[in-house]
Design a protein around this motif. Structure first.
Motif, short mmCIF file in Angstrom:
data_model
loop_
_atom_site.label_atom_id
_atom_site.label_comp_id
_atom_site.label_asym_id
_atom_site.label_seq_id
_atom_site.Cartn_x
_atom_site.Cartn_y
_atom_site.Cartn_z
N GLN A 5 37.87 80.29 21.12
CA GLN A 5 38.08 80.15 22.56
C GLN A 5 36.84 79.61 23.27
N SER A 6 35.87 79.14 22.51
CA SER A 6 34.61 78.72 23.11
C SER A 6 34.65 77.24 23.47
N ARG A 7 34.23 76.93 24.70
CA ARG A 7 34.14 75.53 25.11
C ARG A 7 32.93 74.84 24.49
N SER A 8 32.07 75.62 23.85
CA SER A 8 30.89 75.05 23.20
C SER A 8 31.05 75.00 21.68
N CYS A 9 32.29 75.05 21.19
CA CYS A 9 32.48 75.06 19.73
C CYS A 9 31.96 73.78 19.10
N PHE A 10 32.06 72.65 19.80
CA PHE A 10 31.52 71.39 19.27
C PHE A 10 30.01 71.47 19.15
N GLY A 11 29.36 72.02 20.18
CA GLY A 11 27.91 72.18 20.11
C GLY A 11 27.47 73.07 18.98
N HIS A 12 28.20 74.15 18.72
CA HIS A 12 27.89 75.03 17.60
C HIS A 12 28.00 74.28 16.27
N PHE A 13 29.00 73.44 16.16
CA PHE A 13 29.15 72.68 14.92
C PHE A 13 28.03 71.66 14.76
N LEU A 14 27.62 71.01 15.85
CA LEU A 14 26.52 70.05 15.77
C LEU A 14 25.22 70.72 15.34
N VAL A 15 25.01 71.96 15.76
CA VAL A 15 23.84 72.71 15.30
C VAL A 15 23.88 72.88 13.79
N ILE A 24 30.64 70.32 25.97
CA ILE A 24 30.96 68.90 25.94
C ILE A 24 32.47 68.73 25.97
N ASN A 25 32.99 67.97 26.93
CA ASN A 25 34.42 67.67 26.91
C ASN A 25 34.63 66.26 26.35
N PHE A 26 35.89 65.96 26.05
CA PHE A 26 36.19 64.69 25.36
C PHE A 26 35.89 63.49 26.27
N LYS A 27 36.15 63.62 27.56
CA LYS A 27 35.85 62.54 28.49
C LYS A 27 34.35 62.29 28.55
N GLY A 28 33.58 63.36 28.63
CA GLY A 28 32.13 63.21 28.68
C GLY A 28 31.57 62.58 27.41
N LEU A 29 32.12 62.99 26.26
CA LEU A 29 31.68 62.39 25.00
C LEU A 29 31.98 60.90 24.98
N ASN A 30 33.18 60.51 25.39
CA ASN A 30 33.56 59.10 25.41
C ASN A 30 32.63 58.27 26.29
N LEU A 31 32.32 58.80 27.47
CA LEU A 31 31.45 58.07 28.39
C LEU A 31 30.03 57.94 27.85
N ALA A 32 29.59 58.95 27.10
CA ALA A 32 28.21 58.97 26.61
C ALA A 32 27.98 58.00 25.46
N ILE A 33 29.04 57.59 24.76
CA ILE A 33 28.86 56.79 23.55
C ILE A 33 29.55 55.43 23.63
N VAL A 34 29.79 54.94 24.86
CA VAL A 34 30.42 53.62 25.02
C VAL A 34 29.53 52.52 24.48
N ASP A 35 28.26 52.54 24.87
CA ASP A 35 27.28 51.54 24.42
C ASP A 35 26.64 52.00 23.11
N ASN A 36 26.39 51.06 22.19
CA ASN A 36 25.85 51.42 20.88
C ASN A 36 24.51 52.12 20.98
N LEU A 37 23.60 51.60 21.81
CA LEU A 37 22.28 52.23 21.93
C LEU A 37 22.40 53.61 22.56
N ASP A 38 23.22 53.73 23.59
CA ASP A 38 23.44 55.05 24.21
C ASP A 38 24.00 56.03 23.18
N MET A 39 24.89 55.55 22.32
CA MET A 39 25.49 56.40 21.29
C MET A 39 24.43 56.90 20.31
N LEU A 40 23.55 56.01 19.88
CA LEU A 40 22.50 56.41 18.94
C LEU A 40 21.54 57.39 19.60
N GLN A 41 21.22 57.15 20.87
CA GLN A 41 20.33 58.07 21.58
C GLN A 41 20.99 59.43 21.78
#
Length: 328
Positions: free
Chosen positions: A309-319, A25-42
């Motif tokens: 150095q992992s690009r998936s460090c955010f995903g690991h934390f969410l787990v 997940i990159n920061f731009k992708g995260l921002n785009l995914a959570i612009v709308d409240n319902l999209d963010m909750l989903q």
């Protein structure tokens, strides 16, 4: 919002632990995914950060997701027939916070990528009066990493896939003591640690002293049989090769004589010395030297060392968050 929403997402698309760990997940992708409240909750429900469904406490029937303008996230669960309501954050990692969920998710992302707190505040448009909020969330997230490592202690060393001993360098280091008699007296923290060569595995544990009685049980606790241990000449390490009836190999490297053993260049402790340098620089730069929180600083460094150095460090934390705040 057409019709009643009884679940945020189809359960079939909720991500498993392996899928979430692999997600980059990159920061731009995260921002785009959570612009709308319902999209963010989903988005959050798909990653098991929020409840996907809620049952009415009276009827035990599914409540529906309703718009709720007074709520910071814009929605809440409700059963009109029984006047039942529940926050979308109920029992989640976010429950106790009044900060908008969108801002928390961004803060978590930036923190996972090890950005300084002042940079996080700048990126999120938070003023200097929000410093305490960022510090608190940093503490919450370090607590998550500490809990994960306590639940899943990591053994290091042992034998590799070819049956050869894995080399682990060990050492002790004093954190945050007063140097050269300058400044106020601080007793510091003695830390015992080990670093596995060729991997990102390490451990750090605060110790009351550096005696044989203290350090030998830690070697037996953390190191798998067959480990090739390399240490300096500290007297507490004299009998490591005898532990467990001789399950460890042990070589000693004396710093005062050489940078590495002239007879065997592989006998050195440069990796763990580098680890101490990085750990002290990291802790001092971003988090200060709170005695009470010092153990969480170490747990955070150990986890970051594995995924730095992992690009998936955010995903690991969410787990980690999803596993600790499980809704099952």
């Amino acid at each position: 919002m057409a019709g009643r929403i009884l679940q945020l997402v189809d359960p079939a698309i909720i991500l498993t632990d392996p899928e979430l760990r692999a997600e980059e997940i990159n920061f731009k992708g995260l921002n785009l995914a959570i612009v709308d409240n319902l999209d963010m909750l989903q988005w959050a429900a798909r990653r098991r950060l929020l409840r996907n469904t809620v049952l009415c406490a009276t009827s035990n029937q599914p409540a529906s997701l309703n718009r709720y303008a007074q709520g910071v996230d814009g929605y809440r669960w409700r059963c009109n027939a029984h006047n039942f309501t529940m926050s979308v954050r109920n029992a989640s990692f976010f429950e106790s916070s009044h900060l908008p969920l969108r801002k928390i998710l961004k803060l978590m992302y930036l923190w996972c990528h090890d950005l300084p707190q002042n940079y996080i505040m700048f990126e999120l448009g938070m003023g200097s009066d929000s410093c305490h909020t960022v510090v608190e969330w940093s503490n919450f997230m370090r607590d998550i990493r500490q809990e994960v490592l306590l639940r899943n202690p990591q053994d290091i060393g042992g034998l590799d896939d070819h049956g050869e001993p894995v080399v682990v360098e060990i050492d002790e280091s004093l954190f945050f003591h007063r140097k050269y008699h300058r400044g106020a007296h601080r007793p510091g923290h003695w830390v015992f640690g080990g670093m596995e060569r060729g991997e990102d595995k390490c451990f750090m544990v605060e110790v009351p002293n550096r005696t044989r009685e203290t350090l030998e049980p830690l070697v037996e606790r953390y190191f798998l049989p067959g480990t090739h241990i390399i240490s300096d000449g500290w007297p507490a390490y004299t009998h490591l090769s005898q532990l467990g009836g001789g399950v460890y190999l042990h070589d000693v490297f004396v710093h005062k004589r050489h940078f590495f053993d002239p007879e065997d260049p592989d006998v050195h402790t440069q990796n763990i010395e580098n680890m101490w340098m990085r750990a002290k620089r990291k802790i001092k730069r971003q988090f200060g030297t709170s005695r009470e929180l010092f153990p969480t600083y170490m747990f955070e460094f150990m986890k970051r060392n594995k995924f730095h150095q992992s690009r998936s460090c955010f995903g690991h934390f969410l787990v980690s968050v999803a596993d600790i705040y499980s809704f099952n």
